[in-house]
Design an enzyme around this catalytic site. Structure first.
Site, mmCIF file in Angstrom:
data_model
loop_
_atom_site.group_PDB
_atom_site.id
_atom_site.type_symbol
_atom_site.label_atom_id
_atom_site.label_comp_id
_atom_site.label_asym_id
_atom_site.label_seq_id
_atom_site.Cartn_x
_atom_site.Cartn_y
_atom_site.Cartn_z
ATOM 1 N N LYS A 11 0.841 -1.213 0.000
ATOM 2 C CA LYS A 11 0.000 0.000 0.000
ATOM 3 C C LYS A 11 0.863 1.245 0.000
ATOM 4 C CE LYS A 11 0.829 1.223 4.510
ATOM 5 N NZ LYS A 11 1.626 2.375 4.911
ATOM 6 N N PRO A 96 9.128 -4.164 -0.216
ATOM 7 C CA PRO A 96 10.300 -3.834 0.598
ATOM 8 C C PRO A 96 10.024 -3.961 2.089
ATOM 9 C CG PRO A 96 9.533 -1.914 -0.682
ATOM 10 C CD PRO A 96 8.701 -3.080 -1.098
ATOM 11 N N VAL A 97 11.008 -4.428 2.855
ATOM 12 C CA VAL A 97 10.853 -4.600 4.302
ATOM 13 C C VAL A 97 11.126 -3.256 4.989
ATOM 14 C CG1 VAL A 97 11.716 -5.810 6.342
ATOM 15 C CG2 VAL A 97 11.509 -7.021 4.177
ATOM 16 N N GLY A 103 4.407 -4.292 4.313
ATOM 17 C CA GLY A 103 4.796 -5.636 3.858
ATOM 18 C C GLY A 103 4.492 -6.713 4.883
ATOM 19 N N GLY A 104 4.855 -6.490 6.135
ATOM 20 C CA GLY A 104 4.578 -7.474 7.182
ATOM 21 C C GLY A 104 3.079 -7.658 7.365
ATOM 22 N N ALA A 106 0.820 -7.220 5.138
ATOM 23 C CA ALA A 106 0.332 -7.947 3.964
ATOM 24 C C ALA A 106 0.502 -9.446 4.179
ATOM 25 C CB ALA A 106 1.100 -7.492 2.721
ATOM 26 N N ASP A 138 -2.580 -1.955 10.089
ATOM 27 C CA ASP A 138 -2.593 -1.949 8.625
ATOM 28 C C ASP A 138 -3.057 -3.283 8.032
ATOM 29 O OD1 ASP A 138 -1.585 0.595 8.726
ATOM 30 O OD2 ASP A 138 0.407 0.095 7.960
HETATM 31 P P1 ATP Z 1 4.024 -0.342 7.884
HETATM 32 O O1 ATP Z 1 3.953 0.302 6.540
HETATM 33 O O2 ATP Z 1 2.826 -1.218 8.183
HETATM 34 O O3 ATP Z 1 4.369 0.574 8.993
HETATM 35 P P2 ATP Z 1 6.547 -1.372 7.029
HETATM 36 O O4 ATP Z 1 6.213 -1.739 5.609
HETATM 37 O O5 ATP Z 1 7.279 -0.108 7.250
HETATM 38 O O6 ATP Z 1 5.219 -1.414 7.860
HETATM 39 P P3 ATP Z 1 7.339 -4.082 7.462
HETATM 40 O O7 ATP Z 1 7.950 -4.501 6.174
HETATM 41 O O8 ATP Z 1 5.982 -4.566 7.767
HETATM 42 O O9 ATP Z 1 7.420 -2.515 7.648
HETATM 43 O O10 ATP Z 1 8.384 -4.542 8.577
HETATM 44 C C1 ATP Z 1 8.518 -3.940 9.832
HETATM 45 C C2 ATP Z 1 9.235 -4.935 10.755
HETATM 46 O O11 ATP Z 1 8.327 -5.989 11.043
HETATM 47 C C3 ATP Z 1 10.432 -5.616 10.124
HETATM 48 O O12 ATP Z 1 11.604 -4.905 10.371
HETATM 49 C C4 ATP Z 1 10.436 -6.990 10.759
HETATM 50 O O13 ATP Z 1 11.250 -7.030 11.899
HETATM 51 C C5 ATP Z 1 9.006 -7.222 11.234
HETATM 52 N N1 ATP Z 1 8.240 -8.267 10.483
HETATM 53 C C6 ATP Z 1 7.403 -9.159 11.028
HETATM 54 N N2 ATP Z 1 6.834 -9.939 10.088
HETATM 55 C C7 ATP Z 1 7.314 -9.549 8.914
HETATM 56 C C8 ATP Z 1 7.086 -9.982 7.570
HETATM 57 N N3 ATP Z 1 6.263 -10.989 7.274
HETATM 58 N N4 ATP Z 1 7.723 -9.327 6.592
HETATM 59 C C9 ATP Z 1 8.546 -8.290 6.900
HETATM 60 N N5 ATP Z 1 8.819 -7.870 8.139
HETATM 61 C C10 ATP Z 1 8.206 -8.475 9.156
#
Ligand code: ATP
Length: 299
Positions: A11, A96-97, A103-104, A106, A138
């Site tokens: 998103k 991207p993480v 991503g998490g 999702a 989210d």
């Molecule tokens: P948001 O946009 O919801 O704030 P984000 O996209 O910035 O989230 P994520 O990729 O969801 O961040 O990852 C945040 C942290 O969550 C990561 O650093 C990791 O430690 C943890 N995490 C837990 N489950 C997952 C997953 N399935 N994929 C990625 N990270 C995960």
């Protein structure tokens, strides 16, 4: 027995208005989510015990234990329906993480849907949305997709009308940003100020419904952007490179650090993408369209 594969989108936030910190530490939000065509795929197969594997460029940053949101989703559904959470969850990660693209979340929504199907658990859409909200603010949107307004902590969703396709360029950054750290920086930067109640922008909703990219570009906003830029000042160069190449608007998605650029059409998106790659101010550059559908099982 075969597995169940679910595809789930990333998103961007078109509006992220943040209210004052509540006594519980959370902030009330007016959060307009838009699902974009960048996907993780989560496959769940029966196994002796709960196990997680992950493939993709950011794999080293993904926890492969029970803190992974996909594992937490499987555990929550298993507990609710009295099942053994004996599954192998494999995540093919393209989102991207720690990029501000959920991503998490999702993966959590995808695992919930996949386990519900694999176990024939029979959770209704409403029950699944309730479990999603327990997993994180989210997560419900990742199940729903399209465009939606999130209120409360962002987890109370109202679907939004969207009249056509929008073209986006997404630039990922060389490092992530922690969402709680960005909210803490927001609190620091706004300390002592009067923070108004977050209210959704009517102009933005009209622009979405009419699929008008110029009007949408003029209406987007992100209250977390100053905090993200304060923690990661180099992001300003990425935003500027996209603007200079003709993007209608450049904004940080959610808590960042992914930068999102809206363009009028595909040609504009390709021009902005090329300029961003040449600028060397970001890690990867992708063009995509929105809206994307929410989590769905694949054949
Ligand atoms: P948001 O946009 O919801 O704030 P984000 O996209 O910035 O989230 P994520 O990729 O969801 O961040 O990852 C945040 C942290 O969550 C990561 O650093 C990791 O430690 C943890 N995490 C837990 N489950 C997952 C997953 N399935 N994929 C990625 N990270 C995960």
């Amino acid at each position: 027995m075969g597995g169940v594969r679910v595809r789930v989108p990333a998103k961007v936030n078109l509006q992220l208005s943040v209210g004052a910190a509540r006594p519980d530490g959370f902030h009330d939000l007016a959060n307009v989510f838009l699902a974009v065509g960048l996907y993780d795929e989560v496959t769940v197969t029966p196994a002796d015990e709960l196990r997680i594997t992950c493939e993709g460029p950011d794999t080293d940053q993904v926890p492969l234990n029970h803190t992974n949101l996909a594992a937490r989703a499987a555990l929550a559904l298993a507990e609710r329906y009295g099942r053994e959470p004996a599954v192998h969850i494999h995540i093919a990660k393209d989102i991207p993480v720690a990029g501000g693209m959920a991503g998490g979340s999702a993966d959590g929504a995808a695992a919930l849907l996949a386990c519900n199907t694999l176990w024939n658990a029979g959770a209704s859409r409403v029950e699944l949305l309730g479990l999603c909200a327990e997993l994180g603010s989210d997560v419900p949107f990742s199940l729903v997709g399209g465009a939606a307004l999130g209120t409360g902590r962002g987890e109370r969703l109202t679907a939004l009308e969207i009249g056509g396709t929008f073209h986006w360029v997404l630039a990922t950054a060389v490092r992530g940003l922690s969402t709680p750290a960005v909210f803490r920086e927001f609190d620091r930067l706004t300390a002592g100020r009067d923070i108004p109640e977050p209210v959704v922008s009517r102009t933005l909703l009209d622009a979405l419904a009419k699929a008008d990219p110029d009007a949408l570009a003029a209406a987007v906003s992100n209250d977390l952007q100053p905090a993200a830029l304060s923690l990661f000042p180099e992001l300003a160069h990425t935003l500027e490179a996209g603007r200079a190449a003709g993007a209608l608007t450049a904004l940080i998605s959610g808590s960042g650090p992914t930068a999102a650029f809206l363009t009028r059409d595909l040609k504009g998106a390709l021009t902005v993408a090329e300029a961003l790659r040449a600028s060397k101010t970001c890690r990867t550059v992708r063009t995509t369209t929105a809206p994307a559908p929410g989590a769905q099982a694949m054949a």
